[in-house]
Enzyme design. Structure first.
Site, PDB file in Angstrom:
ATOM      1  N   LYS A   1       5.271 -76.859  37.253  1.00  0.00           N
ATOM      2  CA  LYS A   1       6.192 -76.533  38.347  1.00  0.00           C
ATOM      3  C   LYS A   1       5.561 -76.937  39.687  1.00  0.00           C
ATOM      4  CE  LYS A   1       8.971 -72.619  40.086  1.00  0.00           C
ATOM      5  NZ  LYS A   1       9.247 -71.175  39.940  1.00  0.00           N
TER       6      LYS A   1
ATOM      7  N   SER B   1      14.045 -69.907  39.596  1.00  0.00           N
ATOM      8  CA  SER B   1      13.663 -71.089  40.335  1.00  0.00           C
ATOM      9  C   SER B   1      12.972 -72.169  39.514  1.00  0.00           C
ATOM     10  CB  SER B   1      12.745 -70.682  41.488  1.00  0.00           C
ATOM     11  OG  SER B   1      11.534 -70.167  40.986  1.00  0.00           O
TER      12      SER B   1
ATOM     13  N   SER C   1      12.176 -65.943  37.531  1.00  0.00           N
ATOM     14  CA  SER C   1      12.245 -67.405  37.654  1.00  0.00           C
ATOM     15  C   SER C   1      11.748 -68.203  36.459  1.00  0.00           C
ATOM     16  CB  SER C   1      11.495 -67.864  38.903  1.00  0.00           C
ATOM     17  OG  SER C   1      12.272 -67.603  40.042  1.00  0.00           O
TER      18      SER C   1
END
Lengths: 99, 484, 473
Positions: free
Chosen positions: B75, B150, B174
């Site tokens: 990420k 997210s 997330s």
């Protein structure tokens, strides 16, 4: 409940956050920020809670660092990420008064 | 095109060990797949050159662990030395970290190969990844829909089988929510399990890195190497080493599971409730004890989360001021102008809203009324979970209230993004581990996820139940094959 | 005489003497070239997290104990949020709610009377970066960013500039003796902010804060000028504004920096990146036990050893001398003699040569030998002046130096007798004069003895021997 924040209130929080807002944005934020604030005000509905506060979920004591120099980096390693440098200094517009 | 990346990690490991394939085979395949699925927009930055170089360097090395040579996506809020790390923000569009996050070092230690940096909500603030400066990733099950957020890019990349693994981060769901929307396994471990050093902070007391994978076993494999105390992170915890796969084949008979009534209340869509009911019936038939319980304050968790997360974020993101790194406006007329315009132009709307509200919530007397009070109630949530875990092994419920919805549906609604995470947020409040397990599909064939919550540091037990269900449900979770 | 009463509170920041910074492992070094003592945390790099310097905690604890504070056994840190270029993270990590020490005090002596200045709290925090200004730009050096600080906050217990200065002198000496900081105001390792208000009655007036005053003397001047300024305003019927000022050395006045914003809003909240820090009873006891001897204890001890009030105070004003003196506390020596040597010829030598005791060869053993020679009267205090330079700069022992420099062992009776016999032989006239009862003859002969011994003869011994020898004639 109020539907909108005042213009001054928006400018105040924008100043706290050091974010410039255009006139257009002010109008938008008057509504959006108020929506968020109304939402967080739901905390007022909670009564009878325990006074003890959680600061971090970690219950252990902090690990202490022995007073030894390590992990230092040179200015050259970070220079390329810095918007403005002068020699081995970081350059900013003149600092006028201390907060 | 080769299909090695559709094999299980154990199969790939055997192929590597017997030299039938090399890490380069896998890396090339990953990049081919990414190219083919470019429209998913799962990645912000690809690490092509370095990954290929690394793969080649591994060719003559001994395949010494099961993750050796395996491609992984990271990420884009986790720092990678020499590889751009943007947090999906214009603010860090040009930011190249000079250090690796501790988790990234751990990936390198077992010779996993980082394929690229995945798309996400800007600074992890959002639930759809639509706040990304680099446009939203798409859901591989229906590209008109969101992949969640997210960690939407990580979820999309694993779900579409571009890579077998990804790292995500979870502040208020997330990892688990996008995992649920895309039909993968995502684990947010206990707060403190994994070092946060190198995770660009959103809300420090909530953030936790975790593994995202195609199945339960592989998830546990990756968690095995991510955990451990780190001298760079005072909130990382020392625990004896353990193998998270150790309970996977154990029987679940006699296990006690609680479902908080709030998790199956009217806020959850009917088809998800029905799916959870099916799971519960199955578990009961297998000798698992399932009780419905009441846990206080769960309905207030989102409010607490908003206060704590926005408050901490306003402080954590103050460092982005255009001075030492990151976006800075040209020719500011003075210092204030440098601050205010760099932050106006560098941050997107969602981030700015949260910073402004967060600043307000901490200002003057508000800190007491909001932040302190929220952390006090948070402590109560913790205690009620602790109480619950005295009687139960695990807590379960649905991960999300709906399946993944269409792109642009919730844009510009500042509240929508929080409400998507209503079921996963309580776990961050308590610092507990939580994971998503795909347990079925909606009528429109979108994945539905089960949320499994464990007691502190009991991830292995969560994997045990998850693996048991996974084995018995035997879902086809590859969107290409199991899809439309 | 002013009818207004001054009320003064003082905040002092002190840098701690550690190797590394408070929350990072970068070097804590003064005067190094710009931006060389850095870890990524000191630049507020995204993803970095704070550590805690164990030794800094020990030093802060020692300071808190030296100021008689109650100790917080369980501490958290807090974030003080504000935007400023010298603050790399956008917040300073400090202790707002659980300072390491609270409710302490410092005793001062005002016109011979003791007075207690209460300490509100002492807390740990981190220093900011340094900036230099030139033209339209400022230039930032982050070496100082993160250096461990303690901030010591008094209650408003002082009522005159004299008391304020006495408090600062005392505090400085306490912190120096506790060995927590080098307390160099000129170099900024100790910084003083002064809150002043005036009032005609018991209600407190509106206070102003004068920041970062460069010397203790200037603290006194700043208080006087600020009180005068406030008095003038009040006399003119103008209300005092709560504001921050600085002291201008050139004009000897305080100058407005800024009016306090409504909501000078630091948005404090507990630092979530640092779990609780606990101080065990054992750790506190250990720090207390290892506390260096503090000024008041030293003074009492010195006076008990026979030193005068003045000598004791003078020794304590000079920490290296006092520390050196303390090396001898267990020895059986003449302490007054030691103190006289240290405060007299040795101080004179050190001042003249700009040296410290560390730069000399004056080991404890050498000092003991010097004291022994003086005690035995094998040398005189006059001799000390002649041999000291050589004695402090070389490893030669006293006898060798005396021999080389022709400094005589004047208390050597045999030697003196020989010299005296020679002089008597060479001055038969004077011997006659003496025998005829002329007093000046012995004076003349004594002069000859002194001349011959280059002034190193012990006069009373020499006179005794001379008279004895003359009687034999």
């Amino acid at each position: 409940m109020e539907e909108k924040l005042s213009k001054e209130e928006v400018l105040h929080v924008a100043h706290l956050a050091r974010i410039k807002v255009s006139d257009e944005e002010i109008e938008k934020y008057r509504i959006q920020l108020k929506e968020l604030l109304n939402e967080v005000d739901k905390i007022n509905e909670v009564v009878g809670y325990d006074e003890e506060m959680m600061i971090t979920p970690i219950k252990d004591e902090a690990l202490l660092h022995s007073d030894e120099v390590e992990d230092q980096i040179s200015f050259e390693e970070v220079r390329s990420n810095i918007p403005h440098t002068s020699g081995s200094f970081i350059e900013v517009p003149k600092v006028v008064q201390h907060e | 095109m080769s299909k090695y990346l559709d094999h299980s990690i154990l199969e790939i490991h055997e192929l590597l060990k017997s030299k039938q394939i090399t890490p380069l085979t896998l890396v090339k395949e990953a990049f081919e797949r990414i190219e083919e699925e470019a429209s998913l927009n799962a990645f912000i930055t690809l690490n092509k050159e370095a990954a290929i170089k690394e793969a080649k360097a591994l060719e003559n090395m001994e395949v010494d662990n099961v993750l050796f040579g395996i491609p992984i996506a990271v990420k884009d809020n986790i720092t990678t030395k020499g590889l751009r790390t943007t947090c999906a923000s214009k603010m860090l569009e040009q930011f190249v970290p000079v250090y690796d996050a501790t988790v990234v070092e751990k990936l390198h230690d077992c010779h996993m190969i980082i394929i690229g940096k995945t798309n996400m909500d800007e600074f992890a603030m959002g639930s759809t990844s639509e706040t990304s400066y680099f446009k939203a990733p798409h859901n591989p099950w229906d590209t008109e829909r969101i992949a969640g957020g997210s960690s939407g890019g990580s979820a999309a990349a694993v779900a579409a089988r571009l890579v077998p693994f990804a790292l995500g981060s979870d502040t208020g769901g997330s990892i688990r929510q996008p995992s649920s929307y895309t039909g993968i396994v995502g684990m947010k471990p206990t707060y403190g399990r994994i070092s946060r050093y190198g995770l660009i902070a959103f809300a420090s007391s909530l953030d936790q890195i975790g593994p995202m994978s195609r199945n339960v076993y592989e998830n546990a494999l990756l968690l095995n190497i991510l955990v451990g105390q780190d001298r760079h992170d005072l909130t990382s915890v020392a625990k004896d080493p353990e193998d998270f796969t150790r309970l996977l084949d154990n029987d679940v008979r006699g296990m006690k599971v609680a479902i908080p009534n709030y998790f199956v209340s009217d806020i959850v869509s009917d088809e998800i409730k029905e799916k959870i009911d099916e799971v519960v019936k199955f578990l009961k038939s297998q000798g698992v004890i399932v009780d419905y319980v009441d846990l206080p304050y769960l309905d207030k968790a989102v409010t607490l989360y908003q206060i704590i997360a926005m408050g901490e974020a306003s402080s954590n993101l103050a460092r982005f001021d255009g001075i030492r790194y990151g976006y800075a406006v040209e020719d500011p007329k003075d210092l204030e102008d440098l601050y205010c315009r760099s932050r106006q132009e560098g941050f997107g709307d969602e981030v700015k809203r949260r910073i402004m509200v967060g600043s307000y919530l901490l200002s003057g007397e508000n800190a007491k009324v909001y932040y302190t009070k929220a952390q006090q109630i948070r402590d109560d949530i913790c205690k009620s979970f602790e109480q619950c875990f005295k009687d139960y092994d695990l807590v379960i419920g649905p991960t999300t209230t709906t399946v993944a919805y269409h792109l642009n549906e919730g844009m510009d609604d500042p509240l929508k993004s929080f409400l998507d995470d209503v079921l996963v947020i309580p776990v961050n409040m308590a610092g507990l581990p939580g994971m998503n397990l795909p347990v079925g599909f909606s009528k429109e064939h979108m994945p539905i996820g089960l949320h499994i919550i464990g007691n502190y540091f009991e991830e292995a037990k969560m994997y045990q139940l998850a693996r048991f269900l996974e084995k018995n449900l035997a879902l086809d979770l590859n969107p290409k094959e199991g899809g439309k | 005489m002013s009818t207004y009463q001054k009320t003064i509170g003082i905040e002092v920041h002190c840098e701690l003497k550690t190797n590394t910074k408070m929350f990072s492992s970068a070097k804590n070094g003064y005067g190094d070239s710009a931006n060389c003592n850095l870890t990524l945390l000191d630049l507020g790099y995204p993803g970095t997290l704070p550590l805690i310097n164990d030794y800094a905690v020990t030093l802060a604890l020692r300071a808190a104990l030296a100021l008689h504070c109650e100790i917080h056994r369980e501490m958290y840190f807090d974030r003080k949020n504000y935007f400023y270029p010298d603050l790399p993270k956008g917040y300073q990590i400090t202790q707002a709610k659980t300072p390491i020490g609270i409710n302490g005090y410092v005793e001062i002596e005002v016109d011979g009377k003791p007075k207690t200045i209460r300490i509100h709290d002492i807390h740990i925090e981190e220093d900011t970066a340094k900036s230099v200004h030139q033209g339209n730009h400022s230039y930032l050096d982050f070496n100082r960013a993160g250096v461990p600080l303690i901030e010591i906050v008094t209650e408003p217990d002082m009522n005159s500039s004299e008391e304020a200065m006495l408090y600062l002198e005392k505090l400085r000496s306490l912190l120096l003796y506790a060995d927590v900081s080098d307390c160099k105001i000129e170099e900024g390792s100790m910084r003083c902010d002064v809150n002043v208000s005036i009032s005609k009655d018991d209600t407190l007036g509106v206070r102003t804060e004068t920041k970062n005053i460069g010397s203790i003397r200037n603290v006194g001047l700043a208080i006087e000028s600020e009180a005068l300024r406030q008095e003038k305003l009040l006399e003119e019927g103008i209300a005092i504004q709560e504001e921050t000022r600085r002291y201008d050395d050139a004009s000897k006045e305080t100058v407005l920096m800024r009016v306090k914003e409504i909501g000078n809003d630091y948005r404090y909240f507990p630092e979530p990146d640092i779990p609780k820090l606990c101080l065990s009873e054992e750790r506190i006891r250990k720090v207390q036990e290892q506390m260096p001897m503090l000024p008041d204890d030293r003074k009492a001890r010195y006076q008990a050893l026979g030193l005068s009030d003045l000598s004791s105070s003078k020794l304590i004003q000079n920490k290296p001398l006092s520390d050196y003196f303390n090396l001898f506390l267990e020895d059986d020596i003449d302490f007054v003699m030691l103190s006289n040597l240290l405060l007299g010829d040795i101080s004179f030598y050190l001042n003249r040569t700009m040296k410290t005791l560390m730069d000399t060869t004056l080991t404890k053993e050498r000092m003991l030998s010097l004291l022994q020679h003086l005690y035995d009267q094998t040398i005189t205090t006059k001799n000390v002046k002649d041999l000291l330079e050589e004695f402090l700069e070389t490893d030669k022992d006293i006898d060798t130096i005396c021999k080389e420099k022709g400094i005589q062992n004047i208390s050597d009776t045999t030697l003196l007798s020989t010299i005296i016999k020679n002089i008597i032989e060479q001055n038969p006239e004077s011997v006659k004069d003496y025998q005829q009862g002329r007093d000046r003859a012995i004076k003349y002969l004594m002069g000859q003895v002194m001349k011959e011994t280059k002034g190193s003869a012990n006069p009373s011994l020499a006179r005794d021997l001379l008279e004895e020898e003359l009687k034999k004639q």
